[in-house]
Design a protein around this motif. Structure first.
Motif, short mmCIF file in Angstrom:
data_model
loop_
_atom_site.label_atom_id
_atom_site.label_comp_id
_atom_site.label_asym_id
_atom_site.label_seq_id
_atom_site.Cartn_x
_atom_site.Cartn_y
_atom_site.Cartn_z
N ARG A 33 54.79 50.48 62.89
CA ARG A 33 54.88 50.04 61.41
C ARG A 33 54.14 50.49 60.54
O ARG A 33 54.12 50.90 59.29
CB ARG A 33 54.95 48.51 61.60
CG ARG A 33 55.11 48.01 60.03
CD ARG A 33 55.47 46.39 60.34
NE ARG A 33 55.95 45.70 59.13
CZ ARG A 33 55.18 45.64 58.07
NH1 ARG A 33 53.89 45.44 58.14
NH2 ARG A 33 55.74 44.75 57.12
N LYS A 34 52.78 50.60 61.10
CA LYS A 34 51.73 50.87 60.00
C LYS A 34 51.82 52.77 59.74
O LYS A 34 51.70 52.88 58.66
CB LYS A 34 50.27 50.85 60.75
CG LYS A 34 49.27 51.19 59.81
CD LYS A 34 47.72 51.10 60.66
CE LYS A 34 46.64 51.81 59.86
NZ LYS A 34 45.58 51.65 60.55
N SER A 54 47.89 67.21 54.52
CA SER A 54 46.56 67.03 54.75
C SER A 54 46.12 65.58 55.13
O SER A 54 45.34 65.05 55.64
CB SER A 54 45.92 67.64 53.90
OG SER A 54 44.35 67.79 53.92
N LEU A 55 46.50 64.77 53.90
CA LEU A 55 46.54 63.12 53.94
C LEU A 55 47.03 62.54 55.11
O LEU A 55 46.17 61.81 55.68
CB LEU A 55 47.02 62.72 52.55
CG LEU A 55 46.15 62.90 51.14
CD1 LEU A 55 47.36 62.58 50.14
CD2 LEU A 55 45.16 62.36 51.08
N LEU A 56 48.19 62.78 55.44
CA LEU A 56 48.72 62.27 56.66
C LEU A 56 48.04 62.51 58.22
O LEU A 56 47.79 61.73 58.82
CB LEU A 56 50.22 62.40 56.87
CG LEU A 56 50.97 61.76 55.85
CD1 LEU A 56 52.29 62.41 55.90
CD2 LEU A 56 51.06 60.21 56.20
N ALA A 57 47.24 63.80 57.97
CA ALA A 57 46.66 64.00 59.33
C ALA A 57 45.36 63.09 59.44
O ALA A 57 45.28 62.34 60.52
CB ALA A 57 46.20 65.53 58.89
N ALA A 58 44.66 62.85 58.27
CA ALA A 58 43.41 61.98 58.49
C ALA A 58 44.09 60.44 58.71
O ALA A 58 43.49 59.81 59.41
CB ALA A 58 42.64 62.01 57.24
N LEU A 59 45.12 59.93 58.01
CA LEU A 59 45.57 58.83 58.05
C LEU A 59 46.24 58.30 59.36
O LEU A 59 45.93 57.51 60.12
CB LEU A 59 46.49 58.36 56.95
CG LEU A 59 45.76 58.46 55.59
CD1 LEU A 59 47.10 58.49 54.60
CD2 LEU A 59 44.88 57.39 55.30
N MET A 60 47.06 59.36 60.06
CA MET A 60 47.52 59.12 61.19
C MET A 60 46.78 59.12 62.46
O MET A 60 46.83 58.32 63.26
CB MET A 60 48.68 60.09 61.41
CG MET A 60 49.85 59.89 60.31
SD MET A 60 50.92 58.33 60.92
CE MET A 60 52.25 58.83 59.62
#
Length: 88
Positions: A33-34, A54-60
């Protein structure tokens, strides 16, 4: 799941500054869900696909923001490309 072992060392002294294990989904069936909320938030903003990856790489992967700058660009791009399924 995509797995990442991240070791960041001081180039001058060789001292290990950070060592950690991270993981990210490798397909839609592994999204939590997150993860889905992170993806929706980034995709609903007005950013280019390259920036979104790029953003999603760090977040995921759950990589702390202060450590992202220490990851070599070529390796970071591999992480971002491991999430290509999110953009198909």
């Amino acid at each position: 799941m995509n797995r990442l072992e991240l070791d960041i060392s001081n180039k001058q002294s060789g001292e290990v500054l950070y060592r950690g294990k991270h993981s990210a989904p490798s397909g839609w069936h592994e999204l939590t869900r997150k993860h889905l909320l992170l993806w929706a938030s980034v995709m609903s903003s007005a950013v280019e696909i390259k920036t979104a990856k790029s953003l999603l790489a760090a977040l995921m992967y759950g990589i702390p923001k202060k450590l992202v700058k220490y990851i070599p660009k070529s390796r970071y791009m591999l992480l971002a490309n491991s999430l290509n399924f999110l953009f198909k």
